[in-house]
Design a protein around this motif. Structure first.
Motif, short mmCIF file in Angstrom:
data_model
loop_
_atom_site.label_atom_id
_atom_site.label_comp_id
_atom_site.label_asym_id
_atom_site.label_seq_id
_atom_site.Cartn_x
_atom_site.Cartn_y
_atom_site.Cartn_z
N SER A 101 0.83 -1.21 0.00
CA SER A 101 0.00 0.00 0.00
C SER A 101 0.87 1.25 0.00
O SER A 101 2.05 1.22 0.32
N LEU A 102 0.25 2.36 -0.33
CA LEU A 102 0.96 3.64 -0.35
C LEU A 102 1.47 4.04 1.04
O LEU A 102 2.39 4.84 1.15
N LEU A 103 0.91 3.45 2.07
CA LEU A 103 1.35 3.77 3.43
C LEU A 103 2.75 3.26 3.73
O LEU A 103 3.47 3.82 4.55
N THR A 104 3.16 2.17 3.03
CA THR A 104 4.44 1.54 3.37
C THR A 104 5.40 1.41 2.19
O THR A 104 6.60 1.34 2.40
N ARG A 105 4.93 1.38 0.99
CA ARG A 105 5.79 1.08 -0.15
C ARG A 105 6.72 2.25 -0.48
O ARG A 105 6.47 3.40 -0.11
N SER A 106 7.79 1.92 -1.22
CA SER A 106 8.66 2.99 -1.70
C SER A 106 7.91 3.84 -2.73
O SER A 106 7.16 3.32 -3.55
N LEU A 107 8.14 5.12 -2.66
CA LEU A 107 7.47 6.04 -3.59
C LEU A 107 8.39 6.46 -4.74
O LEU A 107 7.98 7.19 -5.64
N ALA A 108 9.64 5.98 -4.70
CA ALA A 108 10.65 6.44 -5.65
C ALA A 108 10.29 6.15 -7.10
O ALA A 108 10.59 6.94 -8.00
N LEU A 118 5.78 18.38 -0.12
CA LEU A 118 5.52 17.19 0.69
C LEU A 118 4.65 16.21 -0.09
O LEU A 118 3.89 16.61 -0.98
N LEU A 119 4.78 14.91 0.28
CA LEU A 119 3.90 13.87 -0.28
C LEU A 119 2.96 13.41 0.81
O LEU A 119 3.40 13.08 1.92
N LYS A 166 2.05 19.14 9.23
CA LYS A 166 2.02 17.69 9.56
C LYS A 166 1.09 17.44 10.74
O LYS A 166 0.30 16.48 10.73
N HIS A 167 1.19 18.27 11.75
CA HIS A 167 0.37 18.10 12.95
C HIS A 167 -1.12 18.22 12.62
O HIS A 167 -1.93 17.39 13.03
N PHE A 209 -4.75 12.59 7.29
CA PHE A 209 -3.85 12.69 6.13
C PHE A 209 -2.43 12.40 6.64
O PHE A 209 -1.98 13.02 7.61
N LEU A 210 -1.75 11.46 6.00
CA LEU A 210 -0.41 11.06 6.46
C LEU A 210 0.66 11.64 5.54
O LEU A 210 0.69 11.35 4.34
N VAL A 211 1.54 12.44 6.11
CA VAL A 211 2.67 12.98 5.36
C VAL A 211 3.80 11.95 5.38
O VAL A 211 4.28 11.58 6.46
N ARG A 212 4.18 11.46 4.20
CA ARG A 212 5.27 10.48 4.11
C ARG A 212 6.62 11.21 4.11
O ARG A 212 6.79 12.23 3.44
#
Length: 389
Positions: A167-174, A192-193, A245-246, A253-256
């Motif tokens: 998932s987008l929560l854990t995978r590399s975004l490169a 930011l992503l 971020k806060h 919404f999670l900032v990677r």
């Protein structure tokens, strides 16, 4: 099921008569088994003391060689991964005098011929067993080394592949983002992503510009999506990042954490390509090695069985050497009946046989090295070598 019973009985007037008697008894009623002679050459007998000691050593060697055969077979299945249906066609034995004759395992066993070149019969039984042990031990050591190297390579590649999956929560975004998705080399601005759940996307569109001061208006785009979330970018002033971020967390919404670095991304891709290429390069030679050494180990195993039958037959039936070794492939549905027929044929060989036929009885001393005891010499050969079958 591919199970064989390798048995021997003393020669009557001739060994041929012994064979004919067994064959008639097991085939005239319901075809209890498919039978073939098992040819053992005239081996050097040696002394009784040597034979008794060798009997125990061969039991241990049998278990060791069988273990190596199964390890090589199982590792073949592991290496072939998604082609497990092709494993069996790679588990063959190099048969007999014609080195080019490759046989399936059943054919090799039922047409067994002693390999005089590998195991010269002028050698003592102990020497032959030592030759087998040395060869199979080498295969075992080589397998450990080759498996370790290949597994490390495969593991490193899988770790990298895992980074690029999920998932987008854990995978590399490169491998998802592009240079143009970012504001780069700015003293004041940063991109930011953010992972935005699809259920909350409308909130994101309405709220992202006001989550902190100094967010660049209309700077967010959807860059990628998976089943549950969108990957969005957003540009803002560096000093507003912590506030953003806060506040983003409050809206789920999670900032990677991600920094666009072409050199690092290029290095990761090159490493993945290198590992993938190395794995492909090693795959073919490894499968060939496994095929050759499975055959070597399997052939060695059947020769150990032949040695055990010879030694046990001499110890049981005495000298001069006069016994017939026979290979039975039992019909699974009539195994119990086959045992009864063999008992009737050979109960005269052992005065304690009458007690042994009742398998439920616990008779001390008759389960030697976890090997079933019968009035005839008996060893099982189980060709079901793979755990996934």
């Amino acid at each position: 099921m591919t199970e064989f019973w390798l048995i021997s009985a003393p020669g009557e007037k001739t060994c041929q008569q012994t064979w004919e008697k067994l064959h008639a008894a097991t085939t005239k009623n319901n075809n209890l088994s498919t039978n073939s002679k098992f040819n053992i050459p005239d081996l050097k007998v040696g002394t009784l003391d040597v034979l008794v000691g060798l009997s125990d050593e061969l039991a241990k060697l049998d278990a060791f060689v069988e273990g190596v055969v199964k390890k090589v077979a199982q590792y073949m299945a592991d290496v072939l991964e998604d082609s497990k249906d092709k494993v069996q066609e790679n588990l063959l034995a190099n048969g007999g005098k014609m080195l080019t004759m490759i046989l399936d395992l059943v054919t090799y066993i039922t047409r067994f011929q002693w390999d005089m070149a590998k195991y010269p019969i002028k050698q003592s039984l102990k020497n032959i067993s030592e030759i087998i042990a040395k060869g199979v031990n080498q295969i075992d050591n080589d397998l450990k080394a080759r498996a370790s190297a290949y597994n490390n390579l495969k593991g490193n590649l899988q770790n990298l592949e895992r980074k690029n999956a999920g998932s987008l929560l854990t995978r590399s975004l490169a491998d998802i983002v592009k240079k143009e998705d970012f504001v780069l080399d700015s003293e004041y601005l940063v991109t930011l992503l953010v992972i935005v759940p699809k259920l909350n996307y409308n909130d994101w569109v309405k709220q992202y510009e006001t989550l902190a001061e100094m967010v660049v208006p209309r700077s967010s785009n959807v860059l990628f999506e998976d089943q549950d979330s969108y990957l969005c970018n957003v540009t803002l002033f560096r000093k507003a990042v912590d506030d953003f971020k806060h506040k983003a967390r409050e809206y789920k919404f999670l900032v990677r954490d991600f920094q666009y670095n072409e050199e690092e991304m290029k290095a990761d891709k090159e490493e993945m390509n290198r590992l993938s290429t190395d794995k492909k390069k090693q795959f073919g030679p490894l499968v060939r090695w496994l095929k050759v050494n499975f055959s070597e180990a399997f052939i060695a195993w059947i020769h150990v069985k032949a040695l055990r039958v010879f030694v046990e037959s001499v110890l049981r039936y005495g000298l001069p050497v006069n016994f017939q070794a026979m290979l039975l492939q039992p019909n699974k549905k009539t195994m119990k009946k086959l045992r009864e027929v063999l008992y009737d044929l050979y109960k005269h060989l052992d005065s304690s046989a009458a007690a042994i036929i009742d398998a439920t009885m616990d008779i001390p001393g008759l389960n030697l090295s976890q090997q079933e005891y019968y009035p005839y010499v008996y060893y099982k050969i189980d060709c079901n070598l793979l755990e996934f079958k």
